[in-house]
Scaffold this active site. Structure first.
Site, mmCIF file in Angstrom:
data_model
loop_
_atom_site.group_PDB
_atom_site.id
_atom_site.type_symbol
_atom_site.label_atom_id
_atom_site.label_comp_id
_atom_site.label_asym_id
_atom_site.label_seq_id
_atom_site.Cartn_x
_atom_site.Cartn_y
_atom_site.Cartn_z
ATOM 1 N N SER B 43 2.652 -6.373 8.428
ATOM 2 C CA SER B 43 2.027 -5.163 8.964
ATOM 3 C C SER B 43 0.797 -5.518 9.808
ATOM 4 O O SER B 43 -0.063 -6.286 9.377
ATOM 5 C CB SER B 43 1.592 -4.229 7.829
ATOM 6 O OG SER B 43 2.721 -3.706 7.169
ATOM 7 N N ASN B 68 1.514 -8.328 -5.943
ATOM 8 C CA ASN B 68 0.691 -8.827 -4.849
ATOM 9 C C ASN B 68 -0.373 -7.823 -4.463
ATOM 10 O O ASN B 68 -0.183 -6.613 -4.576
ATOM 11 C CB ASN B 68 1.550 -9.193 -3.630
ATOM 12 C CG ASN B 68 1.721 -8.024 -2.687
ATOM 13 O OD1 ASN B 68 0.861 -7.752 -1.861
ATOM 14 N ND2 ASN B 68 2.841 -7.307 -2.839
ATOM 15 N N ALA B 69 -1.496 -8.368 -4.022
ATOM 16 C CA ALA B 69 -2.527 -7.579 -3.363
ATOM 17 C C ALA B 69 -3.101 -8.470 -2.265
ATOM 18 O O ALA B 69 -4.169 -9.038 -2.391
ATOM 19 C CB ALA B 69 -3.617 -7.142 -4.336
ATOM 20 N N GLY B 71 -3.671 -7.459 0.852
ATOM 21 C CA GLY B 71 -4.755 -6.695 1.467
ATOM 22 C C GLY B 71 -4.631 -6.527 2.967
ATOM 23 O O GLY B 71 -5.634 -6.440 3.674
ATOM 24 N N CYS B 122 1.593 0.929 1.502
ATOM 25 C CA CYS B 122 0.935 -0.187 0.819
ATOM 26 C C CYS B 122 0.049 0.379 -0.285
ATOM 27 O O CYS B 122 -0.782 1.249 -0.017
ATOM 28 C CB CYS B 122 0.093 -0.996 1.813
ATOM 29 S SG CYS B 122 -0.948 -2.226 0.998
ATOM 30 N N ASN B 184 8.533 0.762 -0.570
ATOM 31 C CA ASN B 184 7.481 -0.244 -0.690
ATOM 32 C C ASN B 184 7.312 -0.603 -2.170
ATOM 33 O O ASN B 184 8.053 -0.133 -3.028
ATOM 34 C CB ASN B 184 6.175 0.304 -0.098
ATOM 35 C CG ASN B 184 5.272 -0.796 0.450
ATOM 36 O OD1 ASN B 184 5.097 -1.833 -0.181
ATOM 37 N ND2 ASN B 184 4.690 -0.562 1.615
ATOM 38 N N GLY B 236 13.672 -5.613 -4.556
ATOM 39 C CA GLY B 236 14.389 -6.397 -5.550
ATOM 40 C C GLY B 236 15.788 -6.826 -5.156
ATOM 41 O O GLY B 236 16.611 -7.117 -6.019
ATOM 42 N N GLY B 257 12.795 -9.300 0.355
ATOM 43 C CA GLY B 257 11.426 -9.796 0.334
ATOM 44 C C GLY B 257 11.231 -10.916 -0.657
ATOM 45 O O GLY B 257 11.521 -12.080 -0.393
ATOM 46 N N THR B 258 10.790 -10.532 -1.857
ATOM 47 C CA THR B 258 10.404 -11.494 -2.886
ATOM 48 C C THR B 258 11.443 -12.585 -3.119
ATOM 49 O O THR B 258 11.089 -13.735 -3.405
ATOM 50 C CB THR B 258 10.142 -10.739 -4.206
ATOM 51 O OG1 THR B 258 9.239 -9.659 -3.928
ATOM 52 C CG2 THR B 258 9.531 -11.640 -5.250
#
Lengths: 256, 306
Positions: B43, B68-69, B71, B122, B184, B236, B257-258
């Site tokens: 982003s 996660n963070a 930021g 987010c 998200n 997921g 993603g992950t």
């Protein structure tokens, strides 16, 4: 993995603004592997293991300064070990280290020696006070030092010392290096006809340590240093950012 | 194998999710070489940000989820140098604190974007993300502002952290969204028992990974009933079976993603598995998408709005 809590069992001053923290747990660590070290309340940063139960910290920012302020009995966290380590040679190797790169250089020197290799390790520093692990590594390898100000050993850059050693001993079968990237780039240049024999351990800004976030991906392969690296062979680093730039926490390019 | 979502063609329906390996052109190309049909960038916002202090990310020992963070760290306009190198379908994820900021950022990246994904979801950056996407009116306004500013299709990424995800989805559709992306991460926290501290430097973070999947699949299922625009499923997905679950629920494509932490090659493996399933079951992509709805027993007065 979640972070594991470690307690400092010993703190050894290695030089000016450099200290080794030993902790109350031993990890199965290969040379070049790193941990994400969590200084509670400050930040989490990647650092190579210098021992299977220790890290050597150089104060270069908020988190490393906070790490240096820890003393026996203090606690911090770690995730890891992470990363792809050095292939440990068993014939002959010259290992070139400097600055914060000395942690993996120390483990590689010891592992190669234990593997039966003929090991020559070159340690570079600005001045004698910044030299680390000279005594430790002299037990298992032919150690030579270079200081830019000539206060110890060869006067000048460690790559000049490398040229002298190559003249003296002939070209090594294997080369390993970890330290400031311009130094590693100069090492690789000397073997540009066979870059695959040169292993280099990179430092990049990291957030996740496990190949998800992309903060440490290098050009132009897009390889994540935290999982594919931090150790690469020289032929994996051509035509890219190696020796030229890295990226900061906002993914902005920073030139060396 | 190719699929179309909101008028954009993708070689396969498996896209790299935003915030995953997506900070540079080279890393996005690596995902494309590994079999992604398209990529969503990290982003990008109106100002450069380095993000929160660490720890920023960890994968739980169970491997069922990551928190996660990060930021919203991003280089802002400097990302144009990266996105111009991408050699495949590119969805540029943008964020801002206001509708005007969203529109400005999208405008900057208009020459490089095949589509935009609006990060209004987010969960860990105050004043951004879910602060907008949990509010139907703000979601509608932001979507409309970007839709007016750019010609490319606009996708809106949903948060699962609302009572009724369809209310937000309908608002996005009313604002001119060409697709919605669900979902998200889920707002979450983990505490390190030994030290007594929240693990993430920001304390609050977002949960991704397998544990998120049933929540996000439910969102996709409900959105499919409520909306006319296509849905992209995310949360997921680590196997073709996971991706197919989303497609049966109503997703035309999925984002991964992950799961790349096991290796980015998973993208191509998922795409191949979807294709095999369609062949084995003699289903076209259109027949596959939303098929679970046809096979769901309906109670009287429920679910008839689709």
């Amino acid at each position: 993995m979640r972070p594991i809590t470690l307690e400092v069992t010993d703190r050894v001053k290695e030089g000016d603004g450099i200290a080794t923290l030993r902790f109350d747990r031993s990890f199965d660590v290969s040379p070049g592997e790193f941990g994400m070290f969590w200084v509670h309340g400050v930040d989490e940063i990647p650092m190579s293991f210098a021992y299977d139960d220790g890290v050597t910290v150089r104060g270069v920012g908020e988190a490393t300064d906070a790490m240096l302020s820890l003393s026996e009995g203090d606690t911090f966290g770690v995730r890891g070990p992470f990363g792809t380590p050095f292939d440990v040679p068993d014939d002959d190797v010259v290992i070139v280290g400097g600055g914060t790169g000395m942690a993996p250089v120390a483990l590689l020197t010891e592992a190669a020696s234990a593997n039966g290799a003929d090991v020559t390790t070159l340690i570079g520093a600005g001045t004698a006070d910044e030299l680390v692990f000279e005594e430790r590594l002299s037990r298992v390898a032919d150690v030579r030092v270079a200081t830019e100000d000539g206060t110890a050993g060869y006067e000048g850059l460690v790559t000049g010392l490398l040229d002298d050693v190559t003249d003296e001993k002939g070209a090594p079968s294997n080369v390993g290096s970890c330290g400031p990237e311009p130094m590693m780039s100069a090492v690789l240049d000397r073997f540009d006809d066979r870059p695959g024999d040169v292993q280099l351990c990179l430092e990049r800004y990291m957030k996740c340590g496990v190949g998800i976030c992309g903060s440490c991906c290098i050009d132009d392969t897009g390889s994540p240093v935290c999982s594919d690296g931090p150790v690469y062979r020289g032929d994996e680093l051509t035509n890219g950012e190696f020796g030229v730039y890295h990226r900061d926490g906002a993914a902005r390019k920073k030139y060396f | 194998m190719s699929v179309e979502v909101s008028g954009i063609g993708f070689d396969d329906p498996v896209l790299l999710a935003s915030g995953i390996l997506g900070s540079t052109g080279a890393s996005l190309n690596r995902a494309l070489r590994s079999g992604a049909g398209g990529v969503v960038t990290k982003s990008i916002g109106p100002r450069e940000r380095t993000g929160h202090p660490g720890p920023n990310v960890f994968v739980d020992d169970s491997e069922e989820y990551a928190l996660n963070a990060v930021g919203l760290s991003n280089p802002s306009d400097a990302f144009t140098d990266e996105v111009e190198k991408v050699e495949g379908p590119t969805v540029v994820s943008v964020f801002g604190g206001t509708a005007d900021e969203f529109a400005d950022v999208a405008g900057t990246f208009a020459p490089y974007a095949d589509a935009f994904e609006l990060n209004v979801s987010c969960p860990h950056a105050e004043g951004y993300g879910v602060d907008i996407g949990a509010d139907a009116e703000l979601t509608r306004d932001v979507t409309a502002a970007v839709d007016e500013a750019v010609d490319a299709p606009v996708w809106v990424k949903m948060t699962p952290d609302v009572t009724d995800v369809t209310e937000i989805g309908v608002a996005a559709q009313e604002g001119g969204a060409d697709a919605v992306v669900a979902t998200n991460t889920l707002s979450a926290m983990a505490i390190d028992v030994e030290s007594g501290r929240p693990i993430l430097g920001n304390a609050h973070g977002g949960m991704s990974g397998s544990a998120l999947k049933p929540v996000a699949v439910r969102c996709v299922y409900d959105l499919y009933d409520a909306l006319d625009i296509p849905i992209v499923g995310v949360g997921g997905v680590s196997s073709a079976e996971d991706a197919l679950e989303y497609m049966l629920a109503g997703a035309r494509a999925v984002e991964v993603g992950t799961a790349v932490w096991d290796g980015v090659e998973v993208l191509g493996e998922i795409a191949d598995g979807i294709e095999t399933y369609k062949k084995d079951n003699d289903l076209s992509h259109d027949e596959l998408v939303g098929r679970a709805h046809e096979l769901t027993p309906k109670e009287d007065g429920d679910g008839g709005e689709g």
